[in-house]
Design an enzyme around this catalytic site. Structure first.
Site, PDB file in Angstrom:
ATOM      1  CB  CYS A  28      -0.947  -0.012   1.200  1.00 59.13           C
ATOM      2  SG  CYS A  28      -0.132  -0.351   2.746  1.00 59.13           S
ATOM      3  NE  ARG A 126       0.888   2.410 -16.406  1.00 51.19           N
ATOM      4  CZ  ARG A 126       0.581   2.358 -15.127  1.00 51.19           C
ATOM      5  NH1 ARG A 126       0.413   3.469 -14.445  1.00 51.19           N
ATOM      6  NH2 ARG A 126       0.433   1.207 -14.515  1.00 51.19           N
ATOM      7  CG  ASP A 246      -1.838  -0.871  -5.694  1.00 49.28           C
ATOM      8  OD1 ASP A 246      -0.794  -0.344  -5.251  1.00 49.28           O
ATOM      9  OD2 ASP A 246      -2.274  -0.631  -6.829  1.00 49.28           O
ATOM     10  CG  ASN A 251      -1.281   6.245 -12.112  1.00 52.54           C
ATOM     11  OD1 ASN A 251      -1.476   7.434 -12.323  1.00 52.54           O
ATOM     12  ND2 ASN A 251      -0.161   5.799 -11.565  1.00 52.54           N
TER      13      ASN A 251
HETATM   14  O1  LIG Z   1       0.265   0.793 -11.786  1.00 52.52           O
HETATM   15  C1  LIG Z   1       0.466   1.895 -11.217  1.00 52.52           C
HETATM   16  O2  LIG Z   1       0.139   2.987 -11.705  1.00 52.52           O
HETATM   17  C2  LIG Z   1       1.166   1.892  -9.917  1.00 52.52           C
HETATM   18  C3  LIG Z   1       1.876   3.038  -9.539  1.00 52.52           C
HETATM   19  C4  LIG Z   1       2.630   3.005  -8.409  1.00 52.52           C
HETATM   20  C5  LIG Z   1       3.489   4.126  -8.033  1.00 52.52           C
HETATM   21  O3  LIG Z   1       3.323   5.201  -8.616  1.00 52.52           O
HETATM   22  O4  LIG Z   1       4.353   3.912  -7.177  1.00 52.52           O
HETATM   23  O5  LIG Z   1       2.653   1.914  -7.611  1.00 52.52           O
HETATM   24  C6  LIG Z   1       1.920   0.785  -7.909  1.00 52.52           C
HETATM   25  O6  LIG Z   1       2.011  -0.183  -7.140  1.00 52.52           O
HETATM   26  C7  LIG Z   1       1.170   0.772  -9.097  1.00 52.52           C
END
Ligand SMILES: O=C(O)c1cc(C(=O)O)oc(=O)c1
Length: 291
Positions: A28, A126, A246, A251
């Site tokens: 998280c 991205r 998460d 996003n």
């Molecule tokens: O798929 C994502 O956009 C995403 C982004 C981030 C982050 O920006 O750290 O972390 C995640 O676990 C997943």
């Protein structure tokens, strides 16, 4: 925040599944608040604030006892919001940081004292600009003596290219979100088989079986297409899997998941009490709370 940003669910449902005592939400994030902990200038998105107090509320509501907070890319290598949350958690949170190659030993020791147990290497284009592999390797060598591990985030189609680099890393390596498989491909197709091989041939590799909401092509509340993939990983590598909400789901564009429904996904992918205990308690405790 970005104009198309989806804010985390305001009132998640109460899950029917009750996590075992001592359960850990092992993936998280905290965001900001931005006026106290500014977002990084090099960030690729600007989120809503998602402060630690909201995370503790969710933890208690869903029936968890601990969190592993992963440094989000919107904070770059500025770990202040993460460290603040770890220090305020009364030992109930551990962290995964992002560091640059010029991090000092003193900074690493301070992160360790706050509860950081790993660093994250992100390969999702991205989200971050590319960091050269020599730089990542030098960071890996710096954190290895601390007993930390490396968390890697990549998309499945990049794995063939990254495979040899990953397997050359000297620490325990934890893969975020099952290496983001394309779940429209067969469970025993070449793409997912390569991921299974990564774990089978490299006992230092672990996987998070998180984010059905990101991987599903079916949309809200029907993440059934992800179940066979996650369940295969849990049943094949029961001692090397982690689970996390998460939250606050950065996003997400198609929908914002109901965190209670995500918890109800757990018994589908870890169908026995023993698998659930390993996934939610034994494995995260071994990796994050051994000291
Ligand atoms: O798929 C994502 O956009 C995403 C982004 C981030 C982050 O920006 O750290 O972390 C995640 O676990 C997943």
């Amino acid at each position: 925040m970005d104009r198309d940003w989806l804010v985390f669910h305001p009132s998640p449902s109460k899950p029917a599944f009750r996590p075992p005592p001592g359960a850990v939400d092992a993936h998280c994030h905290v965001f900001g608040p931005g006026d106290v902990f500014p977002y990084a200038p090099e960030r690729k998105y600007t989120p809503c604030d998602a402060p630690k107090e909201k995370l503790w509320e969710l933890r208690d509501y869903l029936g968890f006892e601990r969190n592993v907070i992963v440094q989000a890319t919107c904070h770059g290598a500025d770990n202040r919001a993460l460290v603040d949350a770890l220090k305020a958690s009364n030992g109930r949170a551990r962290g995964v940081a992002t560091v640059k190659h010029d991090v000092t030993d003193e900074e690493l020791r301070a992160l360790d004292a706050a509860g950081v147990r790993g660093v994250r290497f992100n390969f999702v284009k991205r989200l971050v600009d590319t960091t050269p592999r020599e730089v990542l390797r030098s960071i890996a060598e710096r954190i290895q003596p601390l007993g930390w591990h490396i968390v890697i985030y990549f998309e499945a189609q990049e794995l063939p290219e990254l495979y040899d680099f990953f397997t050359s890393l000297p620490t325990t390596v934890v893969v975020d979100h099952m290496g983001r498989p394309d779940v429209t491909q067969p469970l025993d197709g070449p793409e997912f088989e390569l991921f299974i091989r990564l774990l089978r041939e490299n006992p230092n590799f672990w996987s998070k079986v998180s984010c059905p909401e990101r991987l599903s092509k079916r949309g809200p509340d029907a993440y059934e297409d992800v179940v066979p993939f996650a369940r295969r990983v849990v049943e094949t590598f029961p001692d090397r899997v982690l689970w996390g909400t998460d939250w606050p789901h950065p996003n997400m564009k198609s929908h914002m998941p109901d965190d209670g429904k995500l918890v109800d996904f757990i018994p589908k992918i870890a169908p026995t009490v023993e698998l659930q205990r390993k996934l939610l308690v034994d494995n995260p405790m071994a990796l994050y709370w051994s000291r």
